[in-house]
Design a protein around this motif. Structure first.
Motif, PDB file in Angstrom:
ATOM      1  N   LEU A 110       3.861  31.222   3.615  1.00 16.71           N
ATOM      2  CA  LEU A 110       4.082  31.128   2.210  1.00 16.71           C
ATOM      3  C   LEU A 110       5.369  30.786   1.889  1.00 16.71           C
ATOM      4  N   LEU A 111       6.323  31.382   2.742  1.00 16.43           N
ATOM      5  CA  LEU A 111       7.749  31.026   2.170  1.00 16.43           C
ATOM      6  C   LEU A 111       8.101  29.340   2.395  1.00 16.43           C
ATOM      7  N   GLU A 112       7.574  29.026   3.581  1.00 13.51           N
ATOM      8  CA  GLU A 112       7.634  27.709   4.148  1.00 13.51           C
ATOM      9  C   GLU A 112       6.995  26.892   3.149  1.00 13.51           C
ATOM     10  N   TYR A 113       5.684  27.323   2.777  1.00 17.82           N
ATOM     11  CA  TYR A 113       5.067  26.486   1.756  1.00 17.82           C
ATOM     12  C   TYR A 113       5.603  26.278   0.490  1.00 17.82           C
ATOM     13  N   PHE A 114       6.169  27.132   0.036  1.00 15.43           N
ATOM     14  CA  PHE A 114       6.869  26.999  -1.108  1.00 15.43           C
ATOM     15  C   PHE A 114       8.357  26.081  -0.870  1.00 15.43           C
ATOM     16  N   ALA A 115       9.000  26.234   0.038  1.00 15.43           N
ATOM     17  CA  ALA A 115      10.336  25.522   0.364  1.00 15.43           C
ATOM     18  C   ALA A 115       9.853  24.212   0.593  1.00 15.43           C
ATOM     19  N   GLY A 116       8.686  23.843   0.995  1.00  9.47           N
ATOM     20  CA  GLY A 116       8.315  22.382   1.308  1.00  9.47           C
ATOM     21  C   GLY A 116       7.757  21.548   0.157  1.00  9.47           C
ATOM     22  N   ASN A 117       7.483  22.569  -0.984  1.00 17.66           N
ATOM     23  CA  ASN A 117       6.702  22.107  -2.190  1.00 17.66           C
ATOM     24  C   ASN A 117       7.506  22.594  -3.328  1.00 17.66           C
ATOM     25  N   GLN A 140      -4.011  25.560  -0.456  1.00 17.70           N
ATOM     26  CA  GLN A 140      -3.280  24.926   0.764  1.00 17.70           C
ATOM     27  C   GLN A 140      -3.360  25.761   2.154  1.00 17.70           C
ATOM     28  N   THR A 141      -3.338  26.886   1.716  1.00 15.90           N
ATOM     29  CA  THR A 141      -3.249  27.963   2.838  1.00 15.90           C
ATOM     30  C   THR A 141      -4.368  28.478   3.579  1.00 15.90           C
ATOM     31  N   GLY A 142      -5.433  28.546   2.633  1.00 15.29           N
ATOM     32  CA  GLY A 142      -6.993  29.101   3.299  1.00 15.29           C
ATOM     33  C   GLY A 142      -6.783  30.606   3.141  1.00 15.29           C
ATOM     34  N   TYR A 143      -5.879  31.456   2.742  1.00 12.55           N
ATOM     35  CA  TYR A 143      -6.062  32.865   2.781  1.00 12.55           C
ATOM     36  C   TYR A 143      -6.889  33.224   1.770  1.00 12.55           C
ATOM     37  N   PRO A 144      -7.539  34.336   2.047  1.00  5.07           N
ATOM     38  CA  PRO A 144      -8.418  35.064   1.052  1.00  5.07           C
ATOM     39  C   PRO A 144      -7.759  35.137  -0.146  1.00  5.07           C
ATOM     40  N   LYS A 145      -8.306  34.874  -1.543  1.00  2.00           N
ATOM     41  CA  LYS A 145      -7.480  35.132  -2.667  1.00  2.00           C
ATOM     42  C   LYS A 145      -7.237  36.686  -2.983  1.00  2.00           C
ATOM     43  N   SER A 146      -7.861  37.474  -2.772  1.00  2.00           N
ATOM     44  CA  SER A 146      -7.468  38.698  -3.139  1.00  2.00           C
ATOM     45  C   SER A 146      -6.134  39.308  -2.190  1.00  2.00           C
ATOM     46  N   SER A 147      -6.102  38.872  -0.864  1.00  2.00           N
ATOM     47  CA  SER A 147      -5.108  39.254  -0.123  1.00  2.00           C
ATOM     48  C   SER A 147      -3.700  38.374  -0.525  1.00  2.00           C
ATOM     49  N   LEU A 148      -3.945  37.076  -0.573  1.00  2.00           N
ATOM     50  CA  LEU A 148      -2.960  36.252  -1.273  1.00  2.00           C
ATOM     51  C   LEU A 148      -2.341  36.733  -2.379  1.00  2.00           C
TER      52      LEU A 148
END
Length: 266
Positions: free
Chosen positions: A30-37, A49-57
């Protein structure tokens, strides 16, 4: 997935305590996603973008917001990188021996050329900017510390790639390269041909390959082999005469010799 995230080990392959490892991997991703976007992103964007379940995300994002690693906008529905990430990034640069050893040479190179100077490190297929000295001219390129660019379209990136073998480069880069400008190499084999010339000359040139109107000259610092750090000089094309280009190349080669001495103990 964002660049760099896809290369992370799968949580399924972790040792006992896999649930904890899975959570840690997702946090880093997640941190790498935000750093790159850059900018703010909705929960739906991040989930797509991550494919994680929405509730746990959502729960993970809220935890990171509470800890200061992620920030939200005024509505509390959009997310971006937080100030804690800056503290970690600054700590990395402040504690890096190569960056510290290079500072006097970067200062001198900036004085000798009057142009913008960058120190960058190879990270996978990208270069990351670790230090910069801004030109005093009103017309000048600007690059922030921490910026990532594809190695194949920067002068310091090509200087670093040239310290690898052709086969290593083929394993590292795809056959087709994504263009940033109309001048970017898009064929890996053409790039490899140019890297042979870089080895012969001792320096690399970025001919408006990542930013139109800017030409850059770069050299690798050989305190490791293959090299991981390089320094470059960036010059607006409008200010670059043949005589000026030669002066910059001479100053850059002198800087490489100084950096070789300054980093020999690392």
């Amino acid at each position: 997935m964002t660049e760099g995230v896809k290369d992370m080990p799968s949580p399924k392959d972790a040792a006992p305590g896999g649930a904890q490892v899975k959570s840690a991997v997702r946090t880093v991703e997640l941190l790498e996603y935000f750093a790159g976007n850059t900018g703010m992103h909705s929960l739906a964007e991040v989930q797509e973008q991550t494919g994680y379940p929405k509730s746990s995300l959502y729960m993970l994002l809220r935890t990171l917001v509470e800890l200061g690693w992620v920030e939200t906008d005024a509505t509390g529905t959009r997310y971006g990188i937080g100030v804690r990430a800056l503290l970690v990034g600054s700590s990395y640069i402040d504690g890096d021996e190569a960056v510290a050893a290079a500072r006097p040479t970067l200062d001198r190179l900036a004085d000798d050329t009057g142009e913008t100077i960058h120190l960058a490190r190879l990270d996978g297929t990208n270069v990351v900017y670790l230090a910069t000295r801004q030109s005093q001219h009103s017309l000048r390129p600007f690059t922030r510390i921490g910026r990532r660019l594809p190695a194949y379209c920067t002068s310091h990136g090509k200087a670093l790639l040239a310290t690898r073998t052709d086969e290593q480069i083929r394993r590292l880069l795809p056959e087709k390269l994504e263009p940033l400008t109309e001048h970017t190499h898009t064929d890996r084999e053409e790039l490899i041909e140019e890297l042979q010339r870089v080895r012969e000359l001792g320096y690399a040139v970025d001919r408006e390959e990542n930013t139109l109107g800017v030409r850059c000259f770069g050299v690798a610092i050989p305190y490791r082999h293959p090299a991981r750090d390089a320094v470059s000089v960036s010059v607006p094309v409008a200010r670059l005469t043949p005589g000026r280009e030669q002066t910059i190349r001479d100053a850059l080669m002198d800087a490489r010799d100084r950096l070789t001495l300054a980093t020999r103990h690392l």
